[in-house]
Design an enzyme around this catalytic site. Structure first.
Site: not given
Length: 388
Positions: A379, A254
């Site tokens: 995150c 990501d």
């Protein structure tokens, strides 16, 4: 007071961390909430709409969700004198998202009242013991099956045993029990930031973060892929090499590449003229794979490169500072991405995301302290999806 430990530096600094220390983590999550399909946080997920029971499916980030879940950074042992700044970033991000959809923020019971004061009444704070802010990795990965939301518990082990995880290792089970969501067991160890999907059966994953003896010893890539297909319901896995041993996550996907739409991936690109390093070489390898890849439907992928900001113009600093725009979060009414301080690059990133998410407000958020710790907005967030 210890120095703050980042996701990239912590890998070199873990020896001697006590069992009682709060510990960091890294993390992925998204999509929109339906205000007519919410319940009190202490209640279970409402009954799912009736309909044909379908196969297991890992939904895309831009689909509907009930709420965003976040986690409060708990310990000075992780962040040292940076803790106030990191908490300010987390509170600011929670407030930005809660202006457009419900946000639940997990916090240690003894910190709940302070967190409520920091975040304001729009953010719902719940007493769940956590170690740090990286909710993307510690929560389960949610899928839908048979008209219900279920959660895959990927057995969080502190990114391959790199740090203590006394509280964070329990978060997945705690959240599933709290919301009455069925737990799907797997032998795999992984984190939510390891996975990126288009919701149509395609999964992007870095080999370094999953096919790794610190998480899944003795398992081949084929064995890992078979288990991912089983528990997530995906039918096509696109493997990117990633980077082992250079950050605490072993290079989650990501911060590297994200789906912007079915058939379209955004790819991190270093600022022109930056010296080559393991991260730019990882992006080069990913580009070579993605340009020839097809998704689960057989469609060839379109790769859109998104350039990092000028390192001389950003407002954040630190050896572990993550200046990738990839780590954005997609909500129902907003797309939240970092604002790094390079006005030209920040605007360019906002315009690219606006192109792919025209119905959502593009919301730049300053997260210099979080980024200095080796993470980003994605995150720090995780979605609970909704059906119907």
């Amino acid at each position: 007071m210890t120095n703050a430990l980042s996701r990239r530096s912590l890998i070199r600094s873990l020896a001697g961390v006590g069992a009682a220390a709060g510990v960091g983590a890294l993390a992925l999550g998204l999509t929109g909430c339906d205000p007519n399909n919410l319940e009190d946080v202490d209640g279970a997920v409402p009954p799912q709409p009736s309909g044909t029971a379908g196969p297991r499916r890992f939904g895309a980030e831009w689909e509907k969700h009930l709420r965003t879940v976040m986690s409060w950074p708990a310990s000075e042992n992780v962040w040292g004198d940076q803790l106030p700044d990191v908490r300010r970033d987390v509170a600011g991000l929670a407030q930005a998202i809660s202006a457009r959809e419900p946000v639940v923020l997990m916090a240690r019971p003894e910190q709940v009242e302070a967190v409520r004061k920091a975040c304001g009444s729009a953010v719902e704070v719940v007493p769940i013991a956590v170690d740090d802010l990286w909710a993307r990795d510690t929560l389960p990965v949610f899928v839908e099956e048979g008209g219900k939301v279920k959660g895959v518990d990927f057995n969080f082990n502190g990114w391959g045993g790199k740090q203590q995880r006394g509280n964070d290792a329990k978060v997945a089970r705690t959240v599933l029990a709290k919301y009455g969501v069925e737990r799907i067991e797997t032998r795999l160890v992984a984190e939510g930031g390891s996975f990126e999907t288009d919701g149509q059966g395609t999964l992007l994953v870095t080999e370094s973060s999953v096919v790794n003896d610190n998480r899944n010893p003795g398992m081949s890539r084929d064995q890992v892929e078979a288990e991912l297909k089983k528990v997530l319901g995906v039918t096509k896995v696109i493997w990117l090499a990633g980077v082992k041993g250079k950050d605490i996550t072993d290079a989650h996907v990501d911060c590297l590449t994200r789906f912007a739409a079915p058939g379209v991936v955004l790819l991190d690109q270093a600022f022109p003229g930056s010296p080559a390093d393991v991260w730019s070489r990882s992006a080069d390898q990913a580009r070579s794979v993605l340009k020839d890849a097809t998704d689960a439907t057989g469609r060839k992928l379109q790769v859109v490169e998104l350039q990092q900001p000028d390192p001389d113009r950003i407002t954040g600093r630190g050896d572990a500072f993550v200046s990738s725009y990839m780590n954005f979060y997609i909500g129902s009414k907003g797309v939240y991405l970092p604002k790094f301080g390079d006005a030209r690059a920040d605007d360019r990133a906002q315009q690219v995301l606006k192109q792919y998410f025209p119905g959502r407000e593009i919301v730049p958020v300053k997260i210099d302290a979080i980024a200095a710790g080796g993470g980003g907005i994605h995150c720090a967030t995780h979605d609970i999806p909704a059906l119907g």
